[in-house]
Design a protein around this motif. Structure first.
Motif, PDB file in Angstrom:
ATOM      1  N   GLY A  94       0.701  -1.086   0.058  1.00 60.25           N
ATOM      2  CA  GLY A  94      -0.550  -0.052   0.005  1.00 60.25           C
ATOM      3  C   GLY A  94       0.577   1.272   0.224  1.00 60.25           C
ATOM      4  O   GLY A  94       0.373   2.690   0.462  1.00 60.25           O
ATOM      5  N   ALA A  95       2.213   1.185  -0.623  1.00 58.30           N
ATOM      6  CA  ALA A  95       3.091   2.302  -0.078  1.00 58.30           C
ATOM      7  C   ALA A  95       2.553   3.399  -1.513  1.00 58.30           C
ATOM      8  O   ALA A  95       2.477   4.329  -0.918  1.00 58.30           O
ATOM      9  N   ILE A  96       1.694   3.009  -1.861  1.00 60.63           N
ATOM     10  CA  ILE A  96       1.651   4.122  -3.057  1.00 60.63           C
ATOM     11  C   ILE A  96       0.695   5.096  -2.649  1.00 60.63           C
ATOM     12  O   ILE A  96       0.535   6.749  -2.647  1.00 60.63           O
ATOM     13  N   SER A  97      -0.617   3.883  -2.207  1.00 54.08           N
ATOM     14  CA  SER A  97      -1.419   4.890  -1.590  1.00 54.08           C
ATOM     15  C   SER A  97      -1.442   5.814  -0.060  1.00 54.08           C
ATOM     16  O   SER A  97      -1.573   6.982   0.584  1.00 54.08           O
ATOM     17  N   VAL A  98      -0.229   5.472   0.972  1.00 53.30           N
ATOM     18  CA  VAL A  98       0.001   5.587   1.956  1.00 53.30           C
ATOM     19  C   VAL A  98       1.414   6.598   1.621  1.00 53.30           C
ATOM     20  O   VAL A  98       0.577   7.890   1.681  1.00 53.30           O
ATOM     21  N   HIS A  99       1.792   6.322   0.874  1.00 51.95           N
ATOM     22  CA  HIS A  99       3.022   7.818   1.094  1.00 51.95           C
ATOM     23  C   HIS A  99       2.687   8.601  -0.352  1.00 51.95           C
ATOM     24  O   HIS A  99       2.241  10.315   0.121  1.00 51.95           O
ATOM     25  N   GLY A 100       2.175   8.166  -1.251  1.00 59.66           N
ATOM     26  CA  GLY A 100       1.636   9.444  -2.389  1.00 59.66           C
ATOM     27  C   GLY A 100       0.348   9.525  -2.313  1.00 59.66           C
ATOM     28  O   GLY A 100       0.435  11.260  -2.754  1.00 59.66           O
ATOM     29  N   VAL A 101      -0.522   9.133  -2.006  1.00 56.95           N
ATOM     30  CA  VAL A 101      -2.297   9.460  -2.103  1.00 56.95           C
ATOM     31  C   VAL A 101      -2.083  10.595  -0.851  1.00 56.95           C
ATOM     32  O   VAL A 101      -2.388  11.879  -0.948  1.00 56.95           O
ATOM     33  N   VAL A 102      -1.831  10.060   0.298  1.00 57.93           N
ATOM     34  CA  VAL A 102      -2.043  10.593   1.087  1.00 57.93           C
ATOM     35  C   VAL A 102      -0.898  11.935   1.347  1.00 57.93           C
ATOM     36  O   VAL A 102      -0.951  13.338   2.408  1.00 57.93           O
ATOM     37  N   GLY A 103       0.079  12.397   0.600  1.00 56.84           N
ATOM     38  CA  GLY A 103       1.260  12.766   0.919  1.00 56.84           C
ATOM     39  C   GLY A 103       0.824  14.294   0.138  1.00 56.84           C
ATOM     40  O   GLY A 103       0.897  14.771   0.625  1.00 56.84           O
ATOM     41  N   ILE A 104      -0.170  13.856  -0.770  1.00 56.27           N
ATOM     42  CA  ILE A 104      -0.440  15.258  -1.221  1.00 56.27           C
ATOM     43  C   ILE A 104      -1.468  15.385  -0.444  1.00 56.27           C
ATOM     44  O   ILE A 104      -1.092  16.858  -0.076  1.00 56.27           O
ATOM     45  N   TRP A 105      -1.878  14.795   0.168  1.00 59.88           N
ATOM     46  CA  TRP A 105      -3.438  15.300   0.919  1.00 59.88           C
ATOM     47  C   TRP A 105      -2.510  16.143   1.719  1.00 59.88           C
ATOM     48  O   TRP A 105      -3.224  16.881   2.234  1.00 59.88           O
ATOM     49  N   GLY A 106      -1.389  15.819   2.277  1.00 55.69           N
ATOM     50  CA  GLY A 106      -0.951  16.384   4.078  1.00 55.69           C
ATOM     51  C   GLY A 106      -0.267  17.815   3.383  1.00 55.69           C
ATOM     52  O   GLY A 106      -0.684  18.671   4.151  1.00 55.69           O
ATOM     53  N   THR A 107      -0.163  17.602   2.002  1.00 51.89           N
ATOM     54  CA  THR A 107       0.523  18.927   1.227  1.00 51.89           C
ATOM     55  C   THR A 107      -0.164  19.720   1.214  1.00 51.89           C
ATOM     56  O   THR A 107      -0.653  21.423   1.588  1.00 51.89           O
ATOM     57  N   LEU A 108      -1.739  19.413   0.938  1.00 53.86           N
ATOM     58  CA  LEU A 108      -2.654  20.216   0.677  1.00 53.86           C
ATOM     59  C   LEU A 108      -3.181  21.367   1.772  1.00 53.86           C
ATOM     60  O   LEU A 108      -3.813  22.040   2.304  1.00 53.86           O
TER      61      LEU A 108
END
Ligand SMILES: Nc1ncnc2c1ncn2[C@@H]1O[C@H](COP(=O)(O)OP(=O)(O)O)[C@@H](O)[C@H]1O
Ligand SMILES: Nc1ncnc2c1ncn2[C@@H]1O[C@H](COP(=O)(O)OP(=O)(O)O)[C@@H](O)[C@H]1O
Ligand SMILES: Nc1ncnc2c1ncn2[C@@H]1O[C@H](COP(=O)(O)OP(=O)(O)O)[C@@H](O)[C@H]1O
Lengths: 463, 112, 463, 463, 112, 112
Positions: free
Chosen positions: C381-395
């Motif tokens: 689940g790395a793409i979701s955890v780090h990728g998708v949620v990483g974008i959310w965190g930045t926004l």
């Protein structure tokens, strides 16, 4: 001129400084007045400073350094879990309870015996340079023990800080041996040996270097920053003596061929090595003995670079010479890099630390193979990692860290020889008296059932 | 063909395997099992309570051989696995009607 | 007036302050006199201060901050064990040695390559805002590198401290990819890719933000405190590119249906997540870049609250929508909370951090399901955890932490796109040259045997 | 005289000190001039000091202390991984997912609920000495919360530091219960119970001691340094109530005989205990509530010595009385030593701490046996380790640490009784409403499948 | 009734199971085993010493079927488990005299 | 002699063992296995994807007994292992031709 003096006083003081007797009275009086006039927090804080006596000026630095000391002690503590899991991972599951038990015992008796006799043997007062047995630590608090004058900048910690940091180191020697003798040593005999080793052998030999003993009188002074020799080579050569007395595990060397006995859990072994790597930041970093930023930064960097270089070198070596990227060799490579840099972590730069690590990583692969060819059966590679590479690390200080080669050589060989002979005698006596090896049957059945009546993974074994 | 099932002590596996190789046995299937037998009565204590470890770690070796080889197979196992101590295990022999090698569809003795 | 000047000097000085040239001479002379008159400890201490030059006044704060930096580095180091065990736990036992090996390699090559080229690329001197390749770190000690003026309050550490803390971060990007490509990637190709990613891709893209690059020139300045984008989304989208080139594991998507391939050890996975949570205190906490109490306290609190909120949200979501309290989702929820708060951990309060964590925890559950429906096979689940949620965190920084929305959006998408394209190219070249995927046979047999000839749990497998 | 006053100001100041209003204006003006004249770093630093207001003199000490607080919080966090692995290791593999899930949930809800209600209940403002419910923490930054005057020397941390350190403690109580009720408790009911316990039960009872409640009014003042009673005995006796309501696991007590249900992984259990030992340095060490070197050094030493003494004592006891060197007892011995020293870690010397640990180690062995004879089924020994030994540790302060015996006795019994009764009521209500125990079938099948539909080690179980 | 014992490569289990379902087989029992056979000779190195991994991970599938179904069961297994590479495994068939379903006390074919 | 093979629910092992002890059975061999049967269809979700857990944990008990004892052995097992719920398992009986006790070379009934 009087102003100048006052200012000097304050200049040296990071907090408060009561330098000259004449000044003292005045200032404290004034302070007391201020406190009396209501600022309670200031009063509490002043009390802390006053407890530091004339060394109040260094209080904040001392506090930070002491904090680092105890955190480093905690990290070194964690190395014992690292050793336990590494050793358990690299051996068979039928001996796992035994290995875990030995490691729980070693850390426990190690710290206790260091309190009872080790600490004051390691750092003797009146000292001929060779041996001076110490006594129980007693109460280590009070003036001169809780303040900056306990060790100044060079040992910026309280006496309890000094004790607990060194106590965590002490048990390491026995833990190293534990790995090498795993899967066939008799529990009771090992427990006796480990206790004698950490209570007497380790601190006596350690005092030659860290206790102000004869190694300091060699030309240039023997240099072994955090103990490539006095901890690691000591443990490694103690292990060699024990393994020689003990003999290899049944089935390891058959008809002139080496038959590997595989470990039962690579995840456990890997957890162990990562924890050891982590703990080494405390082992080396804490050996700065203060929070001096320049020292701590350098030591963290050289430690990490050497470990990583050791891993990459061991991976490359095993891939080239053994045809496979061997995880167990990569793990040993990390440890080799760490042991190698331990003697000179504070006295070389990044490039040197990488070279020291690489050589350590290559060395450990060939050393492990070598010991197998001469039928020294060391399940976890402790003799190679700690013994052989420990010597390399000590010598490396002569090449990269400004040490004197002959001094380094004499030092590391003396320590190694002392560990070897001490262990040969103590373990030898145990061998001829109560025996050091379990019966062939117990070995075959596994020490977990024969020594402990417990299985490590018993899930459905009970009735 | 016969199925020779041997329950042996785990540390004897290596020797049994070699002893079988020596008489030309080329295949076997091995399982980790727990055995219950006369070797029981070994009482342990866990957190203060006594209990009997009835089930001891054993290894089950299964070999399918031609009828003619069944006896020497059994003998080879018995020889290699014997320590003379209780718990050495048993060898059971039963009949197998057919065998197929999946890779080649060979059947019978060819498949072994 | 002269008195005033003296007092100002002392006011600014927590320890000693040698501000004006004229004062200098006098004071040092006096200090030397004091030292000469016998107080050795004062002398040692004064030497430390003098080494700080005119920044002696900040020595104690600097020492404490630097200590925190190296401890934080050690915590981030531990995250690599967390990643290793999480990834091993969530995959099949036949690939465990391979996964552990990759993780040992990544941390090793990551730190080495960061020394060789990464650090000076990440923090370039002369810089056009986009790319400037650096060289070997060399000797980072000496005036200006071991003292407060290295970075002042905003980077209160020595140059070595800066290096080692950042080096620990660097390998993270490759570790994230490691999880996503697990169980079918070719070892050699992955090792080459990982090296290029951490040596070049990560520091170049990182320099856009942390190295003074173009992201700082956007309106309001791109805000990404500890790296939701420049570490996590970077890793996550690098992973996405690799997974797209690599394809799913055999048997994952059959006849239009998703067939889960279960991990082999939930205890290992859980150990991994707890260690990651712990390490994140160093990741975010250390990113305060000093021991400033206000900053550190806030960051620890927001980090913990977001992680916990993420866990509870993921538990609730999986219970409601998937009908079962799913441990693996709870674990991913913790990580999602942590990734989400990383961009704004120092700029929002408790309530906001809880909201950010909750949204992260919900998001990660649906994101994992989404990627499975589009046949992007990501075992951990790395793409979701780090990728998708990483974008959310930045926004989220725009909503709760005062960031400018468009800037945050441009920043995070640029970083993600860069990671994606860089990986597509590098991994793509590897694919058409030496290949990136093991054969179907090797995959079926497991990488442990096919790539390493070693089993993870070999207990009775040897002969 | 004016000079004297100035000097006093500076004397009290480790950094800068703006004591009298009249001085203020002048000095800040001058400082501003200096900053304006170009020294930016000095300006940044001065800004930090100014933010401390009149408490700037303690800034460095405060910074170091706060750093220790958050590091200690991180260590206590790690204890939750310790509990999770210990509990998982000492139970059957068919319940492992359930145990890991519970522990993930407990730490998450524990920290969240502590923010929502616990913290302000634990440390109430207006307080009758018994109960005062608090509200959400809100924003804990700003003047008086980020500075030395938040707690002075006795609580040298920011409000966020205080919160996060205490939050990590809070979940402990529920974790202790988790171990005791393992393998048969209904997940949902346990989650509700755990939430109520950490959100209400723990902080209310804790406020009696740490919140300035009635226990402080007893003769001499109830003494419980880091919580032998208010954390450990509290958890232990909450566990006892739950176990009594829940009944023993099926098959544990058959025909009047105790049939042990063996744990499934001794390595996991051992990892757990080492992590708990490590975390306890934060638990006890952080309870010094500052980085005061004398306090921290003593606490680390007594904590380690008691733990080691507990281990050796439990080993000896189990060897003598149970005939085997029992690893699980050695592990419990470490924990017993730790729980025992927790009440008096700062108020006794090395010898006393060893004695306290030994008695703890002996006690825990017999206590575990005792509870089995009365059919209280506690899979991990939590009631003995935390409950019984928690009481012993509290009383030990009267013997070795200067406490008043009757006060200690009343205190520890009140806390234990409160925990017991609170749990009896809450868990009792759950029992008669939604039920607290899974069905016999679910228990037999294992909670992993019945509650979560997941196996802990599923390697080839999927389809 | 017949007992069909098949030793197969672990990653073929899924396909074998499906192939059996397709022909209506409703029950089987599966064990993780180690196999020794011709597929040996794969030499590994552990810490510098060469050794032969003789025992490879295999899966043992046991199915009891009516006499009439034995052949198609065997065929279904062989078809699904075949890769054509060495180490594919074997299928052995032997006789079973009786079967009981514990839950219902049904016996014989009813019990399968 | 007969080989009695029983697939049972894991938590019934203890009761089965005792029930066998009661009728004088002194030896058995136990294996952890996964069972596939009617008890299937239990659908789970892992990370959002549904899947069927076809293979459930079972325990395989193997006992070799004299012909005369086969029936009461089967009965004892059935009695002890029954819960009446689906998935209780099966008992299969087949013939064994010979048995040897490795320790003593005793054969036949003596060996059991
Ligand atoms: N009747 C039996 N059926 C199946 N397995 C048996 C039987 N009797 C013994 N065994 C297996 O043989 C092993 C050894 O038997 P045991 O009675 O302990 O010693 P010995 O082989 O010396 O007689 C047991 O642990 C069990 O696995
Ligand atoms: N005679 C035998 N008895 C029992 N099992 C066997 C026998 N021969 C082979 N096997 C099993 O079958 C597996 C595959 O056999 P092997 O000879 O390696 O390849 P192949 O099936 O292609 O001939 C072995 O690993 C072993 O488990
Ligand atoms: N034909 C068979 N051959 C071998 N084992 C079987 C067979 N049928 C069932 N089993 C085993 O028996 C177990 C229970 O069977 P199942 O059909 O689920 O329930 P029940 O025993 O109640 O009919 C299965 O999990 C499997 O291990």
């Amino acid at each position: 001129m009087k102003i100048k003096k006052y200012l000097l006083a304050l200049l040296l003081s990071s907090s408060a400084f009561l330098m000259t007797g004449s000044l003292n009275a005045d200032m404290v009086m004034s302070a007391e007045a201020a406190v009396a006039s209501g600022d309670e927090l200031a009063g509490d804080y002043l009390a802390l400073l006053e407890a530091q006596g004339e060394y109040a000026y260094a209080f904040d630095f001392f506090t930070t350094s002491m904090l680092w000391t105890v955190i480093a002690a905690a990290l070194v503590f964690l190395m014992h879990l690292g050793f336990a899991t590494l050793e358990a991972g690299l051996t068979q599951s039928k001996n796992t309870v035994n290995i875990l038990f030995k490691n729980v015992f070693i850390i426990s008796i190690g710290i206790l015996s260091y309190a009872v006799i080790g600490f004051n043997t390691h750092y003797p007062g009146d000292f001929n340079g060779w041996v001076a047995f110490g006594s129980f630590i007693g109460d280590l608090s009070g003036p001169g023990m809780d303040t900056f004058d306990y060790g100044g900048v060079g040992l910026a910690m309280t006496a309890y800080g000094d004790f607990i940091f060194q106590a965590m180191f002490a048990a390491t020697a026995a833990t190293i041996v534990s790995g090498a003798v795993a899967e066939r040593v008799k529990l009771g005999s090992f427990m006796i040996f480990a206790t004698i080793l950490v209570a007497i052998g380790y601190p006596v030999v350690g005092s030659w270097h860290w206790g102000g003993g004869w190694l300091g009188t060699l030309e240039g002074g023997f240099y072994d920053f955090a103990g490539s020799s006095v901890v690691h080579a000591f443990g490694g050569f103690a292990a060699l003596a024990c393994v020689m007395l003990l003999g290899p595990r049944a089935g390891k060397y058959v008809d002139g061929k080496v038959k590997p006995i595989l470990g039962h859990s690579m995840p456990l072994a890997t957890i162990g090595v990562f924890l050891l790597f982590l703990g080494w930041f405390g082992f080396n970093g804490g050996s700065v003995l203060s929070a001096n930023p320049a020292g701590v930064g350098l030591v963290f960097t050289t430690t990490a670079l050497a470990a990583c270089a050791g891993a990459v070198a061991a991976i490359a070596t095993s891939w080239l010479f053994l045809k496979k990227p061997d995880l167990s060799m990569a793990l040993n490579g990390i440890l080799a890099g760490l042991v190698a840099i331990t003697a000179g972590a504070d006295s070389m730069g990044p490039l040197a630390s990488i070279i020291v690590g690489i050589i350590g990583g290559v060395l450990v692969v060939f050393s492990i193979i070598f010991f197998d060819t001469i039928k020294i059966d060391d399940p976890v590679g402790a003799i190679s990692v700690h013994g052989v590479v420990g010597i390399w690390g000590t010598l490396a200080v002569a090449f990269f860290g400004g040490g004197v080669f002959m001094t380094q050589l004499i030092g590391t060989l003396s320590v190694s020889a002392a560990a070897f002979i001490f262990s040969l005698i103590v373990f030898g006596i145990l061998k001829v008296t109560i025996g050091v090896r379990v019966s062939a049957e117990e070995e075959a059945e596994g020490l977990d059932l024969s020594e402990h009546g417990q299985e490590a993974y018993p899930d459905f074994a009970s009735s | 063909m016969k199925l020779v099932k041997a329950v042996i002590k785990p540390f004897k596996l290596e020797e049994v395997k070699e002893s079988l190789s020596d008489i030309g046995i080329e295949g076997m299937t091995v399982t980790e099992v727990k055995g219950f037998g006369r070797q029981k009565g070994h009482t342990e204590i866990y957190r203060g309570s006594e209990y009997t470890v009835d089930f001891l770690p054993k290894v089950l070796v299964e070999i399918v051989v031609d009828d003619a080889d069944a006896e020497k197979t059994t003998e080879a196992i018995v020889k290699a696995a014997k320590t003379g101590k209780i718990g050495d295990g048993k060898v059971f022999v039963s009949s197998v009607e057919s065998a197929i090698r999946i890779r080649t569809d060979e059947t019978g003795s060819e498949a072994l």
